[in-house]
Design a protein around this motif. Structure first.
Motif, short mmCIF file in Angstrom:
data_model
loop_
_atom_site.label_atom_id
_atom_site.label_comp_id
_atom_site.label_asym_id
_atom_site.label_seq_id
_atom_site.Cartn_x
_atom_site.Cartn_y
_atom_site.Cartn_z
N LEU A 87 -21.26 -9.69 -7.13
CA LEU A 87 -20.48 -8.92 -6.70
C LEU A 87 -19.78 -9.49 -5.32
CD1 LEU A 87 -18.45 -6.40 -6.39
CD2 LEU A 87 -20.31 -4.83 -5.60
N ILE A 88 -18.79 -9.59 -4.98
CA ILE A 88 -17.83 -10.33 -3.46
C ILE A 88 -17.01 -9.25 -3.05
CG2 ILE A 88 -17.46 -12.20 -2.85
CD1 ILE A 88 -17.91 -12.58 -6.16
N THR A 89 -16.93 -9.10 -1.38
CA THR A 89 -16.39 -8.67 -1.20
C THR A 89 -16.13 -9.29 0.17
OG1 THR A 89 -17.89 -7.21 0.33
CG2 THR A 89 -16.42 -6.13 -1.21
N TRP A 90 -14.96 -8.96 0.91
CA TRP A 90 -14.06 -9.71 1.92
C TRP A 90 -13.90 -8.57 3.27
CZ3 TRP A 90 -9.66 -9.56 4.89
CH2 TRP A 90 -8.67 -10.61 5.48
N GLY A 91 -13.69 -9.10 4.15
CA GLY A 91 -13.13 -8.21 5.40
C GLY A 91 -12.85 -8.72 6.92
N ASP A 92 -11.83 -8.10 7.79
CA ASP A 92 -11.67 -9.37 8.70
C ASP A 92 -12.62 -9.64 9.03
OD1 ASP A 92 -8.85 -10.08 8.41
OD2 ASP A 92 -8.61 -7.34 9.09
N THR A 93 -13.68 -8.25 9.34
CA THR A 93 -14.72 -8.52 10.51
C THR A 93 -15.89 -8.82 9.56
OG1 THR A 93 -15.33 -6.46 10.99
CG2 THR A 93 -14.09 -7.92 13.11
N ARG A 94 -17.32 -8.50 9.72
CA ARG A 94 -18.61 -9.04 9.38
C ARG A 94 -18.67 -7.12 8.45
NH1 ARG A 94 -24.36 -8.47 9.69
NH2 ARG A 94 -25.37 -9.97 7.96
#
Length: 500
Positions: free
Chosen positions: A391-398
């Protein structure tokens, strides 16, 4: 026009699916191989063709490279992608591919040989100016020699099998009277797992992080790095959670690590995807070469997400002789990505949990990705690595990436087997993980001895519905009998009422 007509994928599970999808997008035919245990695996269904290669044990199927090459010829494949694990760093397999006139999608045989032996790899790194950990200059032949080196560089030290990997053949020694048993254990594991008893000794970094740099090279002497991944959440040297960029590496050090890694790749004229792994001292911010993996990594998706580079597509094009599609200045890190390895295992004992998946619901939503071969009714075999999904997630910040991961994990449903989903949720909420100061000792210090009550109770509506349905449909199961169906529905009802 496609660079290859047909690619055989010498692997299984989620990585085989990942490569199959890349092939389809590139207009290349895909060939799957499978063992007895994997007849109903998703990678078999998704490929254009599939061939049986032997019994369930990997030695008789996925490690039988003569059989795999035989199938490649039969299917008319002009290239083989080994994925990771199994034959991905096997020089005999790479040589056999060359002899059969089939392109091995990976580094050259010389690359694999140069970096496969950790002692020779360390020597090469010194030549290219990459920092290395103080320790023995070569193999250590006796306990007496090991004691002398330990006295010279000071305790603690780490003894490693030269051909080791995956946590095998590795012992940390903190007392002089532990050296003899550790030395003999590492030699024994090196012989048993890798047919090489050679061991060496290095200074053990007390406050270590595991940082790796993704590198890429082509056949035209172009070499680049794609920044770092933090892989310090480990249990017994096995990675659990990875993220990019690292929350601990200063920008100036990040650039120096990247430059050092490119020098290392150029030193051996490296071709394809590879990873330079470093021990990073979280106190001094110094980094030291540990080893190079001459293959694609399990955690490659987080690099893809923060850089926008399709590493598998690039592997295929480079193997076909094309130059890299980007230059160093083209590669930028954008935002933050986290990967959680979802394994079929008991989160308390860490023991594998093979069996039939009854309910399976992958999370959905923006800025996330699931690489998985799980589906309802699939029988997870006991013969292979227990990882079934990533499962991989992305965000502008940590913080945004972590919160998105928590939300996604709360929606991830896998019943019928035990999984480490609840362990991931607990790790992500830990203050040491949240502030980014965790080291490779994080699990050992906080989760090595686990009591079930350490975990937060998972009572998300989706999970409860799945659990209640499973309990209702299968009251004969010992584990399920312990679940009170009516109380489950009552908890769900209360939760739903509170939210309306």
């Amino acid at each position: 026009m496609a660079v290859f007509k047909k690619i055989l994928i010498a692997n299984r599970g989620e990585i085989a699916i990942r490569i199959t999808r890349a092939c389809r997008e590139m207009g290349i035919g895909s060939v799957a191989v499978f063992s007895d245990a994997d007849r109903d695996s998703l990678h078999v269904f998704l490929a254009d063709e599939a061939y049986h290669i032997g019994p369930s044990p990997s030695k008789e199927s996925y490690l039988n490279y003569q059989k795999i090459i035989e199938v490649a010829k039969k299917a008319g494949a002009d290239a083989i992608h080994p994925g990771y694990g199994f034959l991905s760093e096997n020089t005999n397999f790479a040589k056999a591919c060359d002899e059969a006139g089939i392109t091995f999608i990976g580094p050259t045989v010389a690359n694999i040989e140069a970096m496969g032996d950790k002692i020779s790899a360390k020597t090469l790194m010194k030549k290219s100016g990459v920092p290395t950990v103080p320790g023995s200059d070569g193999g250590v032949d006796s306990v007496e020699e090991a004691i002398k080196i330990a006295e010279k560089i000071g305790l603690p030290v780490i003894i490693k099998a030269s051909a080791g990997g995956g946590g095998k053949g590795m012992r940390v020694v903190r007392k002089m009277d532990e050296i003899e048993s550790a030395f003999r254990a590492c030699r024994s594991e090196g012989q048993n797992y890798f047919a090489d008893p050679t061991v060496y000794i290095e200074k053990f970094i007390n406050d270590p992080k595991h940082i790796e740099i993704q590198v890429f090279g082509d056949k035209h002497n172009n070499h680049v790095h794609l920044f770092e991944r933090e892989c310090s959440v480990q249990r017994r040297n096995q990675k659990i959670i990875e993220e990019s960029p690292s929350p601990s590496v200063p920008q100036e050090v990040r650039l120096r690590m990247g430059e050092a890694s490119v020098r290392a790749a150029k030193q051996i004229n490296y071709v394809g995807a590879g990873t330079i792994e470093y021990i990073f001292d979280n106190t001094t911010k110094e980094f030291f070469f540990m080893e190079m993996n001459t293959r694609l990594q399990v955690e490659h998706p987080i690099t893809e997400i923060v850089t926008g580079v399709d590493l598998v597509r690039e592997q295929i094009n480079v193997a076909a002789g094309k130059p890299l599609s980007f230059k160093q200045e083209d590669i930028k890190q954008k935002g933050h990505a986290i990967e959680a390895r979802i394994c079929a295992e008991d989160p308390v004992t860490y023991k594998p949990s093979p069996g039939v998946i009854r309910a399976c619901r992958h999370p959905q939503g923006p800025f996330m990705r699931v690489d998985s071969y799980a589906y309802p009714g699939y029988n997870v075999p006991i013969f292979y690595d227990p990882m079934i999904s990533k499962l991989i997630t992305w965000g502008d910040t940590r913080e945004e990436a972590i919160n998105r991961m928590q939300r996604a994990l709360s929606e991830f449903v896998l019943t019928g087997i035990k999984t480490n989903i609840v362990l991931h949720r607990t790790i992500l909420d830990h203050p040491t993980f949240r502030d980014g100061t965790y080291t490779t000792q994080f699990i050992e210090k906080n989760f090595e001895v686990i009591e079930p009550e350490m975990f937060k109770q998972v009572e998300d509506p989706v999970f409860l519905i799945a659990a209640a349905i499973e309990a209702y449909n299968d009251r004969k199961s010992k584990d399920i009998r312990q679940l009170n169906v009516s109380s489950t529905w009552r908890r769900l009802g209360r939760k739903m009422q509170l939210r309306t």
